[in-house]
Design a protein around this motif. Structure first.
Motif, PDB file in Angstrom:
ATOM      1  N   ILE A 112       0.863  -1.188   0.000  1.00  0.00           N
ATOM      2  CA  ILE A 112       0.000   0.000   0.000  1.00  0.00           C
ATOM      3  C   ILE A 112       0.892   1.227   0.000  1.00  0.00           C
ATOM      4  O   ILE A 112       1.866   1.307   0.763  1.00  0.00           O
ATOM      5  N   LYS A 113       0.553   2.184  -0.863  1.00  0.00           N
ATOM      6  CA  LYS A 113       1.309   3.421  -0.966  1.00  0.00           C
ATOM      7  C   LYS A 113       0.388   4.611  -0.691  1.00  0.00           C
ATOM      8  O   LYS A 113      -0.803   4.550  -0.963  1.00  0.00           O
ATOM      9  N   SER A 114       0.965   5.684  -0.161  1.00  0.00           N
ATOM     10  CA  SER A 114       0.188   6.892   0.103  1.00  0.00           C
ATOM     11  C   SER A 114       1.023   8.117  -0.224  1.00  0.00           C
ATOM     12  O   SER A 114       2.217   8.172   0.092  1.00  0.00           O
ATOM     13  N   LEU A 115       0.370   9.110  -0.855  1.00  0.00           N
ATOM     14  CA  LEU A 115       1.034  10.381  -1.134  1.00  0.00           C
ATOM     15  C   LEU A 115       1.104  11.269   0.098  1.00  0.00           C
ATOM     16  O   LEU A 115       1.674  12.362   0.059  1.00  0.00           O
ATOM     17  N   GLY A 116       0.516  10.824   1.200  1.00  0.00           N
ATOM     18  CA  GLY A 116       0.573  11.567   2.455  1.00  0.00           C
ATOM     19  C   GLY A 116       0.851  10.609   3.587  1.00  0.00           C
ATOM     20  O   GLY A 116       1.710   9.742   3.490  1.00  0.00           O
ATOM     21  N   ALA A 132       4.956   5.501   2.304  1.00  0.00           N
ATOM     22  CA  ALA A 132       4.214   6.754   2.440  1.00  0.00           C
ATOM     23  C   ALA A 132       5.148   7.947   2.343  1.00  0.00           C
ATOM     24  O   ALA A 132       6.303   7.896   2.795  1.00  0.00           O
ATOM     25  N   VAL A 133       4.638   9.031   1.777  1.00  0.00           N
ATOM     26  CA  VAL A 133       5.377  10.288   1.754  1.00  0.00           C
ATOM     27  C   VAL A 133       5.451  10.874   3.156  1.00  0.00           C
ATOM     28  O   VAL A 133       6.442  11.489   3.549  1.00  0.00           O
ATOM     29  N   GLY A 134       4.390  10.667   3.941  1.00  0.00           N
ATOM     30  CA  GLY A 134       4.332  11.180   5.299  1.00  0.00           C
ATOM     31  C   GLY A 134       4.595  10.109   6.340  1.00  0.00           C
ATOM     32  O   GLY A 134       5.449   9.242   6.165  1.00  0.00           O
ATOM     33  N   ASN A 135       3.815  10.150   7.433  1.00  0.00           N
ATOM     34  CA  ASN A 135       3.972   9.209   8.532  1.00  0.00           C
ATOM     35  C   ASN A 135       3.208   7.918   8.251  1.00  0.00           C
ATOM     36  O   ASN A 135       2.265   7.894   7.459  1.00  0.00           O
ATOM     37  N   ILE A 136       3.600   6.854   8.957  1.00  0.00           N
ATOM     38  CA  ILE A 136       2.901   5.575   8.877  1.00  0.00           C
ATOM     39  C   ILE A 136       2.466   5.182  10.279  1.00  0.00           C
ATOM     40  O   ILE A 136       3.267   5.216  11.225  1.00  0.00           O
ATOM     41  N   VAL A 137       1.200   4.800  10.420  1.00  0.00           N
ATOM     42  CA  VAL A 137       0.649   4.357  11.703  1.00  0.00           C
ATOM     43  C   VAL A 137      -0.028   3.012  11.485  1.00  0.00           C
ATOM     44  O   VAL A 137      -0.882   2.887  10.605  1.00  0.00           O
ATOM     45  N   VAL A 138       0.350   2.024  12.281  1.00  0.00           N
ATOM     46  CA  VAL A 138      -0.265   0.700  12.209  1.00  0.00           C
ATOM     47  C   VAL A 138      -0.971   0.439  13.530  1.00  0.00           C
ATOM     48  O   VAL A 138      -0.321   0.326  14.572  1.00  0.00           O
ATOM     49  N   MET A 139      -2.286   0.341  13.477  1.00  0.00           N
ATOM     50  CA  MET A 139      -3.075   0.111  14.695  1.00  0.00           C
ATOM     51  C   MET A 139      -3.270  -1.393  14.880  1.00  0.00           C
ATOM     52  O   MET A 139      -4.393  -1.899  14.941  1.00  0.00           O
ATOM     53  N   CYS A 150       9.142   8.751   2.228  1.00  0.00           N
ATOM     54  CA  CYS A 150       9.823   8.187   1.055  1.00  0.00           C
ATOM     55  C   CYS A 150      10.319   9.250   0.083  1.00  0.00           C
ATOM     56  O   CYS A 150      11.127   8.945  -0.794  1.00  0.00           O
ATOM     57  N   ASP A 151       9.841  10.487   0.214  1.00  0.00           N
ATOM     58  CA  ASP A 151      10.357  11.579  -0.619  1.00  0.00           C
ATOM     59  C   ASP A 151      11.542  12.291   0.027  1.00  0.00           C
ATOM     60  O   ASP A 151      11.981  13.332  -0.446  1.00  0.00           O
ATOM     61  N   ILE A 168      12.534  -1.211   8.802  1.00  0.00           N
ATOM     62  CA  ILE A 168      11.986   0.145   8.860  1.00  0.00           C
ATOM     63  C   ILE A 168      12.922   1.061   8.083  1.00  0.00           C
ATOM     64  O   ILE A 168      14.142   1.048   8.290  1.00  0.00           O
ATOM     65  N   ARG A 169      12.327   1.845   7.215  1.00  0.00           N
ATOM     66  CA  ARG A 169      13.084   2.870   6.508  1.00  0.00           C
ATOM     67  C   ARG A 169      12.355   4.195   6.673  1.00  0.00           C
ATOM     68  O   ARG A 169      11.138   4.280   6.464  1.00  0.00           O
ATOM     69  N   ILE A 170      13.092   5.215   7.052  1.00  0.00           N
ATOM     70  CA  ILE A 170      12.559   6.579   7.120  1.00  0.00           C
ATOM     71  C   ILE A 170      13.480   7.450   6.275  1.00  0.00           C
ATOM     72  O   ILE A 170      14.686   7.524   6.541  1.00  0.00           O
ATOM     73  N   ALA A 171      12.908   8.064   5.246  1.00  0.00           N
ATOM     74  CA  ALA A 171      13.715   8.823   4.269  1.00  0.00           C
ATOM     75  C   ALA A 171      14.793   7.896   3.718  1.00  0.00           C
ATOM     76  O   ALA A 171      14.474   6.861   3.139  1.00  0.00           O
ATOM     77  N   ASP A 172      16.077   8.213   3.947  1.00  0.00           N
ATOM     78  CA  ASP A 172      17.163   7.409   3.402  1.00  0.00           C
ATOM     79  C   ASP A 172      17.849   6.534   4.457  1.00  0.00           C
ATOM     80  O   ASP A 172      18.873   5.912   4.189  1.00  0.00           O
ATOM     81  N   ILE A 173      17.271   6.469   5.650  1.00  0.00           N
ATOM     82  CA  ILE A 173      17.868   5.707   6.749  1.00  0.00           C
ATOM     83  C   ILE A 173      17.111   4.390   6.922  1.00  0.00           C
ATOM     84  O   ILE A 173      15.884   4.374   6.974  1.00  0.00           O
ATOM     85  N   ILE A 174      17.849   3.291   7.038  1.00  0.00           N
ATOM     86  CA  ILE A 174      17.250   1.961   7.144  1.00  0.00           C
ATOM     87  C   ILE A 174      17.733   1.278   8.415  1.00  0.00           C
ATOM     88  O   ILE A 174      18.908   1.397   8.797  1.00  0.00           O
ATOM     89  N   THR A 175      16.824   0.557   9.071  1.00  0.00           N
ATOM     90  CA  THR A 175      17.214  -0.244  10.224  1.00  0.00           C
ATOM     91  C   THR A 175      16.424  -1.540  10.232  1.00  0.00           C
ATOM     92  O   THR A 175      15.332  -1.623   9.651  1.00  0.00           O
ATOM     93  N   ARG A 176      16.985  -2.531  10.872  1.00  0.00           N
ATOM     94  CA  ARG A 176      16.317  -3.823  11.053  1.00  0.00           C
ATOM     95  C   ARG A 176      16.415  -4.204  12.518  1.00  0.00           C
ATOM     96  O   ARG A 176      17.437  -3.917  13.157  1.00  0.00           O
ATOM     97  N   PRO A 177      15.406  -4.891  13.063  1.00  0.00           N
ATOM     98  CA  PRO A 177      15.493  -5.328  14.460  1.00  0.00           C
ATOM     99  C   PRO A 177      16.556  -6.399  14.599  1.00  0.00           C
ATOM    100  O   PRO A 177      16.815  -7.152  13.653  1.00  0.00           O
ATOM    101  N   PRO A 178      17.192  -6.480  15.764  1.00  0.00           N
ATOM    102  CA  PRO A 178      18.198  -7.528  15.969  1.00  0.00           C
ATOM    103  C   PRO A 178      17.608  -8.917  15.774  1.00  0.00           C
ATOM    104  O   PRO A 178      16.431  -9.154  16.071  1.00  0.00           O
ATOM    105  N   ASP A 179      18.409  -9.851  15.247  1.00  0.00           N
ATOM    106  CA  ASP A 179      17.942 -11.223  15.051  1.00  0.00           C
ATOM    107  C   ASP A 179      17.479 -11.828  16.375  1.00  0.00           C
ATOM    108  O   ASP A 179      18.140 -11.687  17.411  1.00  0.00           O
ATOM    109  N   GLY A 180      16.344 -12.507  16.296  1.00  0.00           N
ATOM    110  CA  GLY A 180      15.838 -13.192  17.473  1.00  0.00           C
ATOM    111  C   GLY A 180      15.019 -12.326  18.401  1.00  0.00           C
ATOM    112  O   GLY A 180      14.405 -12.820  19.345  1.00  0.00           O
ATOM    113  N   GLU A 181      14.976 -11.001  18.160  1.00  0.00           N
ATOM    114  CA  GLU A 181      14.213 -10.109  19.031  1.00  0.00           C
ATOM    115  C   GLU A 181      12.796  -9.991  18.492  1.00  0.00           C
ATOM    116  O   GLU A 181      12.562  -9.488  17.395  1.00  0.00           O
ATOM    117  N   VAL A 182      11.836 -10.468  19.267  1.00  0.00           N
ATOM    118  CA  VAL A 182      10.439 -10.442  18.851  1.00  0.00           C
ATOM    119  C   VAL A 182       9.614  -9.774  19.942  1.00  0.00           C
ATOM    120  O   VAL A 182       9.694 -10.166  21.115  1.00  0.00           O
TER     121      VAL A 182
END
Length: 209
Positions: A112-116, A132-139, A150-151, A168-182
């Protein structure tokens, strides 16, 4: 002349929108002139906007319309033609202030993509992607891949009721959770950029500037 109402006006910033329905041009011209004449107080000596939306008007008839409008309003009034009523508002509202909602669980392979901003009322499973160009919220539970801002907006954030993303990527910065951390607890969290890195904090502990 047809007695059907073809023209509808809507107030907008600095003027009015003229929403044009299907009909004979003579009726469109007459009704537009009558209705604009009733709202001349919307305009100042400095001008304003008359935005035509809805049914298309050909070039010759546009000239006729503009002549009638100029006889009623200042020649400083800007006349704009839009393909639809919504297109005007899409251009007036900055992308980051728009929001898209999705209801239900996203499964692997769905994107799913959003311009906002993007709000998902449900879970995001592994293999699903949010952009998303803006924020992402997952309820719900976030287990998929997300890309906020993403812009290039480093002020964008990612929030979830339970945060267990693949990436998780925000703008040009990417991170992943440590392996095994749930994540096992329902603890709303927010991801944001600080000093060039992505941090994840409890939602209420993040101070919004």
């Amino acid at each position: 002349m047809s007695t059907n109402e073809i023209i509808r006006l809507k107030g907008i910033k600095d003027g009015v929108m003229v929403i044009v329905g299907e009909g004979e041009f003579d009726d469109i011209l007459t009704q537009t002139t009558e209705k604009i004449g009733e709202v001349t107080d919307f305009f100042t000596e400095d001008g304003g906007k008359v935005v035509f939306s809805g049914a298309n008007i050909d070039s010759v008839n546009k000239i006729k319309l503009e002549q009638e409008i100029c006889s009623l309003l200042s020649d400083k009034v800007e006349i704009i033609y839009e393909e639809s009523e919504d297109s005007y508002y899409e251009k007036m509202i900055p992308p980051a202030e728009r929001s898209k909602f999705h209801y239900g669980t996203l499964r692997s392979g769905q994107t799913i993509k959003s311009l906002g901003n993007l709000v998902v009322v449900g879970d995001v499973n592994p293999g699903a992607e949010l952009i998303a160009v803006g924020n992402i919220v997952v309820m719900g539970v976030l287990r998929g891949t997300v890309h906020a801002g993403c812009d290039g907006d480093r002020e964008a954030t990612v929030s979830a009721a339970r945060m267990s993303p693949t990436q998780i990527r925000i703008a040009d910065i990417i991170t992943r959770p440590p392996d095994g951390e749930v994540a096992t607890e329902w603890l709303p969290e927010i991801a944001y950029i600080h000093e060039g890195n992505i941090y994840i904090d409890g939602y209420l502990s993040k101070k919004i500037q």
